[in-house]
Design a protein around this motif. Structure first.
Motif, PDB file in Angstrom:
ATOM      1  N   LEU A  94      36.530   8.341  -2.226  1.00 28.06           N
ATOM      2  CA  LEU A  94      35.137   8.132  -2.630  1.00 28.06           C
ATOM      3  C   LEU A  94      34.731   9.010  -3.798  1.00 28.06           C
ATOM      4  O   LEU A  94      33.973   8.590  -4.678  1.00 28.06           O
ATOM      5  N   ASN A 132      33.645   1.559  -4.651  1.00 26.85           N
ATOM      6  CA  ASN A 132      32.779   1.625  -3.482  1.00 26.85           C
ATOM      7  C   ASN A 132      31.367   1.152  -3.812  1.00 26.85           C
ATOM      8  O   ASN A 132      30.759   0.389  -3.054  1.00 26.85           O
ATOM      9  N   GLY A 161      31.655  -0.885  -0.841  1.00 26.32           N
ATOM     10  CA  GLY A 161      31.005   0.177  -0.084  1.00 26.32           C
ATOM     11  C   GLY A 161      30.138  -0.393   1.029  1.00 26.32           C
ATOM     12  O   GLY A 161      30.174  -1.587   1.340  1.00 26.32           O
ATOM     13  N   TYR A 203      35.973   6.691   3.593  1.00 22.79           N
ATOM     14  CA  TYR A 203      36.469   6.141   2.335  1.00 22.79           C
ATOM     15  C   TYR A 203      37.292   7.232   1.661  1.00 22.79           C
ATOM     16  O   TYR A 203      36.759   8.266   1.245  1.00 22.79           O
ATOM     17  N   TRP A 245      39.440   2.213   2.260  1.00 22.61           N
ATOM     18  CA  TRP A 245      38.856   2.358   3.592  1.00 22.61           C
ATOM     19  C   TRP A 245      39.885   2.784   4.637  1.00 22.61           C
ATOM     20  O   TRP A 245      41.002   2.282   4.658  1.00 22.61           O
TER      21      TRP A 245
END
Length: 338
Positions: A147, A156, A161, A144, A137
């Motif tokens: 990701l 995530n 997430g 993110y 993060w």
């Protein structure tokens, strides 16, 4: 399946709450102390929880086979991945994995569903103790960083997430358990209201009783990070909302407002995609997704979009039984009848 119109209305209210929260995120509204900021803050994590619990209620009320539920999960997962290219905080791909969990519990007893929800919440607690919740993060920009790598995507989706399976899948199982109740009876409606209120109040105390800031955060009722008392608070407010709408629905029907609430609730998937592609798209085209909007402006725009969505849904429902994406999902995931 016995359709309860109040549940469709509840789904529309959940959708409206998600629109308010998501527009605020997309518009990068600065924190403030006004009523508009407080109003949206109160909905964060609650509207989405209601949305997932209502999905579970729908599964609990129906006799959907596991295979069909898994096909729906696959459809939503693909749709969610597509949506993530536009809006990182997509809930659909998470929703799909909740359905996978739900499919495994279709034949469980009501007690089994509650036990499953407790196990999911219980698994999330040691995960937060062992793993680094902040990993991936950038909290300053709410992005993110990894990701779209396999480790980042799995982390995530399952752990940290916006709506991770641990512990958010518990909401679906709780909804399935609620869906097996006699929701059309006053007794059950009163229980939902009273037990929901009690759960929401109880969830607020643990954060007050501890001194460490990190522990207080995890034991709080915020959705990030989603601790056990957030699940309790989100379930409580959702039960209250469902119970109140079920109880008040006969009076609401007399006002003539029922179609404006049920029609959009029955095509929430279509409207969810529309609020990102069209609603946020208009804001982006106007150059307003840069922090220039106030909280009050975002609330006004979001509520305006919800009102337009309601009008569109009512008009659409006069000619079609289902929304565009709802019809497509049904066509793709359910076997054709001879």
């Amino acid at each position: 399946m016995k359709r309860l119109d109040a549940l469709d209305a509840a789904r529309f209210f959940a959708f409206c709450g998600m629109v308010l929260v998501n527009f605020r995120i997309a518009a990068q509204v600065a924190p403030g102390n006004g009523w508009a900021t407080t109003f949206v803050d109160a909905l964060e994590g609650r509207a989405a929880a209601l949305f997932v619990i209502l999905a579970g209620v729908g599964v609990g009320l129906s006799s959907v086979p596991a295979l069909v539920l898994l096909r729906r999960a696959a459809f939503l997962f693909v749709l969610g991945l597509i949506n993530m290219n536009v809006f990182d905080a997509d809930i659909l791909h998470f929703y799909a994995l909740y359905f996978v969990v739900g499919a495994a519990f279709l034949t469980s007893t009501t007690r089994g569903l509650w036990a499953g929800a407790l196990v999911i919440v219980g698994l999330a607690i040691p995960a937060n103790l062992v793993l680094d919740y902040d990993r991936g993060w950038d909290w300053a920009t709410l992005t993110y960083t990894d990701l779209w790598t396999m480790p980042g995507f799995l982390r995530n989706t399952l752990f940290n997430g916006w709506h991770p399976v641990l512990p958010w899948a518990a909401f679906l199982l709780i909804g399935m358990a609620i869906g097996r109740s006699e929701l059309n009876t006053i007794c059950i409606q009163h229980r939902l209201i009273m037990w929901g209120f009690g759960a929401a109040v109880l969830a607020a105390f643990p954060q007050i009783l501890v001194s460490g800031p990190e522990l207080a955060t995890y034991l709080g009722t915020e959705s990030i990070p989603p601790g056990p008392f957030y699940i309790l608070a989100g379930s409580g407010t959702s039960c209250m909302a469902i119970g109140l709408l079920l109880k008040l629905w006969p009076r609401i029907e007399k006002t003539g407002l029922a179609p404006a609430l049920t029609a959009p609730g029955r095509m929430s998937l279509t409207l969810y995609m529309a609020h990102i592609l069209i609603g946020m798209g208009i804001l982006e085209a106007a150059g307003l997704l840069n922090g220039s909007l106030s909280a009050l402006q975002v609330v006004t725009y979001a509520l305006g979009f919800c009102a337009v969505s309601s009008v569109f849904a009512v008009i659409w429902a006069r000619k079609f039984k289902r929304g565009p994406l709802e019809a497509l999902m049904r066509r793709v995931t359910e076997p054709r009848r001879a």
